[in-house]
Design a protein around this motif. Structure first.
Motif, PDB file in Angstrom:
ATOM      1  N   TRP A  28       0.815  -1.215   0.000  1.00  0.00           N
ATOM      2  CA  TRP A  28       0.000   0.000   0.000  1.00  0.00           C
ATOM      3  C   TRP A  28       0.846   1.261   0.000  1.00  0.00           C
ATOM      4  N   LYS A  51      -8.698  -1.820  -3.583  1.00  0.00           N
ATOM      5  CA  LYS A  51      -9.198  -2.119  -2.231  1.00  0.00           C
ATOM      6  C   LYS A  51     -10.004  -3.412  -2.209  1.00  0.00           C
ATOM      7  N   PHE A  56      -6.996  -3.147   2.815  1.00  0.00           N
ATOM      8  CA  PHE A  56      -6.478  -1.782   2.699  1.00  0.00           C
ATOM      9  C   PHE A  56      -5.762  -1.356   3.974  1.00  0.00           C
ATOM     10  N   GLU A  58      -4.597   1.997   5.214  1.00  0.00           N
ATOM     11  CA  GLU A  58      -4.672   3.424   4.900  1.00  0.00           C
ATOM     12  C   GLU A  58      -3.465   4.211   5.408  1.00  0.00           C
TER      13      GLU A  58
END
Length: 120
Positions: A28, A51, A56, A58
Motif C-alpha cells: 500500500w 481495495k 487496505f 490506509e
C-alpha cells in the motif's frame, strides 16, 4: 559430471530471480507513492478497485501518497510538466511552494501552447 554442476547453478539462478513477497504495508505504501507521484487524487477509481483485491492499509497508503505527491509537486519540475502538455488541475494545492509551482507550470504551459505556432 557436467550435468551435476549444471543443476546447482540453475537452481541458484532461479532462486535469485524470485522476489520475497511484500507485506501489505509495503504494497500500500508503493501504491500510494505511485498515485501521488503521477498526480492522481488521493481517493480515485483505481484505488477503489485495488481495495477490493487486498486488505487496505490506509496509514501506509497515506505515507506513500504524501511521499509521491512531494515528488510530483517539486517546483523545479513544474516547468517540465507544463511544457510537456500536462495540465495543472490543483494537484499541488496546499503545498508550501504552491505559488511557485503554479507559476512555473503556467510558464511551461505557455511555451507548450506557443510551440504549436512554430510547427507550420
Amino acid at each position: 559430471m557436467k550435468k551435476l554442476l549444471l543443476i546447482p547453478f540453475v537452481l541458484l539462478t532461479l532462486q535469485a530471480c524470485t522476489s520475497s513477497p511484500r507485506t501489505p504495508a509495503e504494497y500500500w505504501y508503493g501504491q500510494g507513492e505511485r498515485f501521488g507521484s503521477n498526480g492522481y487524487q488521493y481517493d480515485n477509481d483505481v484505488l477503489a478497485n485495488l481495495k477490493e483485491k487486498k486488505p487496505f492499509d490506509e496509514v501506509s497508503y497515506k505515507k506513500g501518497y504524501e511521499a509521491g505527491k512531494a515528488e510530483y509537486c517539486d517546483p523545479f519540475k513544474a516547468f517540465e510538466k507544463g511544457i510537456q502538455g500536462v495540465r495543472y488541475t490543483d494537484q499541488c494545492s496546499g503545498q508550501d511552494q504552491e505559488v511557485m509551482i503554479k507559476a512555473e507550470w503556467q510558464r511551461g504551459w505557455d511555451a507548450f501552447i506557443g510551440s504549436d505556432f512554430y510547427k507550420f
